[in-house]
Design an enzyme around this catalytic site. Structure first.
Site, PDB file in Angstrom:
ATOM      1  N   LYS A  17      -1.071  -1.152  -4.453  1.00  0.00           N
ATOM      2  CA  LYS A  17      -2.236  -0.340  -4.053  1.00  0.00           C
ATOM      3  C   LYS A  17      -1.772   1.101  -3.915  1.00  0.00           C
ATOM      4  O   LYS A  17      -0.822   1.388  -3.196  1.00  0.00           O
ATOM      5  CB  LYS A  17      -2.800  -0.869  -2.733  1.00  0.00           C
ATOM      6  N   GLY A  68      -4.229  -4.019   6.336  1.00  0.00           N
ATOM      7  CA  GLY A  68      -3.270  -3.757   7.407  1.00  0.00           C
ATOM      8  C   GLY A  68      -3.468  -2.383   7.991  1.00  0.00           C
ATOM      9  O   GLY A  68      -4.138  -1.523   7.396  1.00  0.00           O
ATOM     10  N   GLU A  99     -10.984   0.895  -3.471  1.00  0.00           N
ATOM     11  CA  GLU A  99     -11.307   0.665  -2.062  1.00  0.00           C
ATOM     12  C   GLU A  99     -11.917   1.919  -1.435  1.00  0.00           C
ATOM     13  O   GLU A  99     -11.359   3.012  -1.545  1.00  0.00           O
ATOM     14  CB  GLU A  99     -10.011   0.265  -1.337  1.00  0.00           C
ATOM     15  N   SER A 107       0.862  -1.168   0.000  1.00  0.00           N
ATOM     16  CA  SER A 107       0.000   0.000   0.000  1.00  0.00           C
ATOM     17  C   SER A 107       0.907   1.228   0.000  1.00  0.00           C
ATOM     18  O   SER A 107       1.667   1.437   0.941  1.00  0.00           O
ATOM     19  CB  SER A 107      -0.888  -0.040   1.246  1.00  0.00           C
ATOM     20  N   ASP A 122      -6.981   3.135  -3.277  1.00  0.00           N
ATOM     21  CA  ASP A 122      -7.715   3.252  -2.008  1.00  0.00           C
ATOM     22  C   ASP A 122      -7.895   4.735  -1.709  1.00  0.00           C
ATOM     23  O   ASP A 122      -6.920   5.473  -1.590  1.00  0.00           O
ATOM     24  CB  ASP A 122      -6.917   2.568  -0.879  1.00  0.00           C
ATOM     25  N   LYS A 144      -2.713   4.939  -2.892  1.00  0.00           N
ATOM     26  CA  LYS A 144      -3.643   5.806  -2.165  1.00  0.00           C
ATOM     27  C   LYS A 144      -3.967   6.998  -3.047  1.00  0.00           C
ATOM     28  O   LYS A 144      -3.068   7.580  -3.679  1.00  0.00           O
ATOM     29  CB  LYS A 144      -2.996   6.284  -0.858  1.00  0.00           C
ATOM     30  N   ASP A 179     -13.742  -1.292   3.001  1.00  0.00           N
ATOM     31  CA  ASP A 179     -12.800  -1.437   4.116  1.00  0.00           C
ATOM     32  C   ASP A 179     -13.504  -0.874   5.360  1.00  0.00           C
ATOM     33  O   ASP A 179     -14.169  -1.610   6.107  1.00  0.00           O
ATOM     34  CB  ASP A 179     -11.495  -0.687   3.749  1.00  0.00           C
ATOM     35  N   LYS A 210      -9.832  -6.484   7.947  1.00  0.00           N
ATOM     36  CA  LYS A 210      -8.779  -6.210   8.925  1.00  0.00           C
ATOM     37  C   LYS A 210      -9.341  -6.747  10.237  1.00  0.00           C
ATOM     38  O   LYS A 210     -10.362  -6.231  10.715  1.00  0.00           O
ATOM     39  CB  LYS A 210      -8.534  -4.706   9.060  1.00  0.00           C
TER      40      LYS A 210
HETATM   41  O1  OSB Z   1      -7.096   2.142   4.423  1.00  0.00           O
HETATM   42  O2  OSB Z   1      -6.094   0.317   4.264  1.00  0.00           O
HETATM   43  C1  OSB Z   1      -6.147   1.453   4.725  1.00  0.00           C
HETATM   44  C2  OSB Z   1      -3.015   2.170   6.782  1.00  0.00           C
HETATM   45  C3  OSB Z   1      -3.531   2.941   7.793  1.00  0.00           C
HETATM   46  C4  OSB Z   1      -4.871   3.240   7.757  1.00  0.00           C
HETATM   47  C5  OSB Z   1      -5.687   2.776   6.732  1.00  0.00           C
HETATM   48  C6  OSB Z   1      -5.159   1.985   5.729  1.00  0.00           C
HETATM   49  C7  OSB Z   1      -3.795   1.715   5.731  1.00  0.00           C
HETATM   50  C8  OSB Z   1      -3.114   0.996   4.680  1.00  0.00           C
HETATM   51  C9  OSB Z   1      -1.785   0.371   5.040  1.00  0.00           C
HETATM   52  O3  OSB Z   1      -3.492   0.957   3.534  1.00  0.00           O
HETATM   53  C10 OSB Z   1      -1.742  -1.092   4.925  1.00  0.00           C
HETATM   54  C11 OSB Z   1      -0.500  -1.634   5.566  1.00  0.00           C
HETATM   55  O4  OSB Z   1      -0.529  -1.921   6.791  1.00  0.00           O
HETATM   56  O5  OSB Z   1       0.511  -1.786   4.864  1.00  0.00           O
HETATM   57 MG    MG Z   2      -8.304   1.012   3.120  1.00  0.00          MG
END
Ligand code: OSB
Ligand code: MG
Length: 375
Positions: free
Chosen positions: A167, A297, A220, A141, A195, A169, A245, A269
């Protein structure tokens, strides 16, 4: 396997601060140092296990924070189980009936009970949960980058390392040109998704539709964290599958997703859904419905990662998760061995190691601890 009941003698919560190797930016904020809540439990025979609560420093992912979860765990939830004989598979319903919300606080305690049960029974956490995979596919991510070029540079190095899913953001102004740049640099076959962490509204349908051109595996949580109805209005207008999510906090929300047509994939999660019993219910339901899931995560330490890896070894986790190796997050993790990925982007599931599968570096945790409380 249903874990056998045992006497829970003590819970210790600790907060540690662990600097990320690079800042992680999502649409609602940036993390540079992860405030991590660790849970240590001891049973009546002196057996111990470590777990992790995944709430963030600020309530900008869901409504919980490190501080609210600390209060919920220490003052409300721990007293319901400490000094009692507990059956890990029954604690979700116990917590659920007693208190509304606070899923991450509940999950931090509930999951650690499963970790302790696995240690006690001499079986791996993955096996205790019903895991079957020897290894799991990993994805990365990538936080929001200052420019599309910078993103392309990062993706290049991650693909070279072997990651099986990219992924990205996104948020308004940091979306189409970024996705286009990655597609132009690496082609259409790289498994890629985005995401948005709630950064869009139904007024942005035109932009979200433009994403269809890039053949993403999914988008996402584009809309509000608690809004299934509008996701249900958005999905029919997009070709790209929506993955939920934030909105999926329990089995019933997954069922609502299906009823409303609000998405076609779920990111589970375990911390966000109040633990493993809830994760297993969502897993079994989505499996029966033919809906793929993957394990998300929350920038976990190697301890929380052990719980995610164990869950991701279950059969319906058919897509690579946001489970990256330790070095993607930390200069030095708090477990040994650290979580590692092979050249094919796979992490081995410690199916034959009793308990959570890694040894916890307690001396280092002592040094990193900024507060603790024992119940
Ligand atoms: O939206 O999935 C998410 C990390 C912190 C808060 C929200 C998200 C995330 C990640 C990181 O996308 C995933 C990771 O732990 O590598
Ligand atoms: Mg997410």
């Amino acid at each position: 396997m249903t874990p056998a009941p045992f006497h829970l003698k003590r819970i210790t919560l600790r907060e540690i601060h662990l600097p990320l190797v690079e800042p992680f930016a999502i649409s609602s904020g940036t993390e540079t140092v992860r405030r991590i809540t660790l849970v240590e439990m001891e049973d009546g025979d002196g057996v111990t296990a470590w777990g992790e609560g995944v709430a963030a420093a600020l309530p900008n992912y869901n409504s919980e924070s490190v501080d609210t979860a600390w209060m919920a765990m220490s003052q409300w939830l721990a007293p319901l189980i400490v000094g009692k004989t507990v059956a890990p598979a029954e604690v979700y319903d116990l917590f659920h009936k007693a208190m509304r919300g606070h899923e991450m606080a509940k999950g931090g305690l509930e999951m650690t009970l499963w970790g302790l049960a696995a240690t006690r029974q001499g079986v791996s956490l993955a096996k205790l949960l019903g895991g079957t995979r020897e290894e799991i596919g990993t994805g990365i991510s990538i936080g929001i980058q200052p420019s599309p070029d910078k993103l392309v540079e990062k993706v290049e190095s991650y693909l070279a390392q072997g990651y099986r899913k990219i992924k990205v953001k996104i948020k308004p102004g940091f979306d189409i040109p970024y996705v286009r740049a990655v597609r132009e640099a690496f082609g259409d076959r790289v498994p890629m998704m985005v995401d948005a962490n709630n950064a869009y509204t139904l007024d942005d349908v035109a932009v979200l539709k433009q994403l269809d051109a890039f053949g993403l595996i999914m988008i996402e949580q584009p809309l509000e964290w608690d809004d299934l109805v509008r996701h249900g209005q958005l999905q029919p207008q997009l070709q790209t599958p929506i993955c939920l999510d934030e909105s999926i906090t329990k089995l019933e929300r997954a069922q609502d997703m299906v009823t409303l047509g609000a998405g076609r994939i779920i990111n589970i999660k375990p911390g966000r859904v109040a633990g493993f019993t809830s994760s297993l219910r969502i897993h079994d339901y989505t499996r029966a419905q033919g809906i793929p899931v993957w394990c998300g995560g929350m920038l976990e330490s190697g301890i929380g990662r052990a719980y995610n890896v164990a869950l991701a070894s279950l059969p319906n986790f058919t897509l690579p998760g946001d489970i990256s190796p330790s070095r993607r997050y930390w200069a030095q993790d708090i477990v040994s061995p650290e979580w590692e990925m092979n050249d094919d982007g796979m992490i081995a599931v410690p199916l034959r190691t009793p308990g959570i599968g890694v040894t916890v570096d307690t001396a280092r945790i002592d040094n990193l601890t900024v507060r603790s409380v024992t119940i």
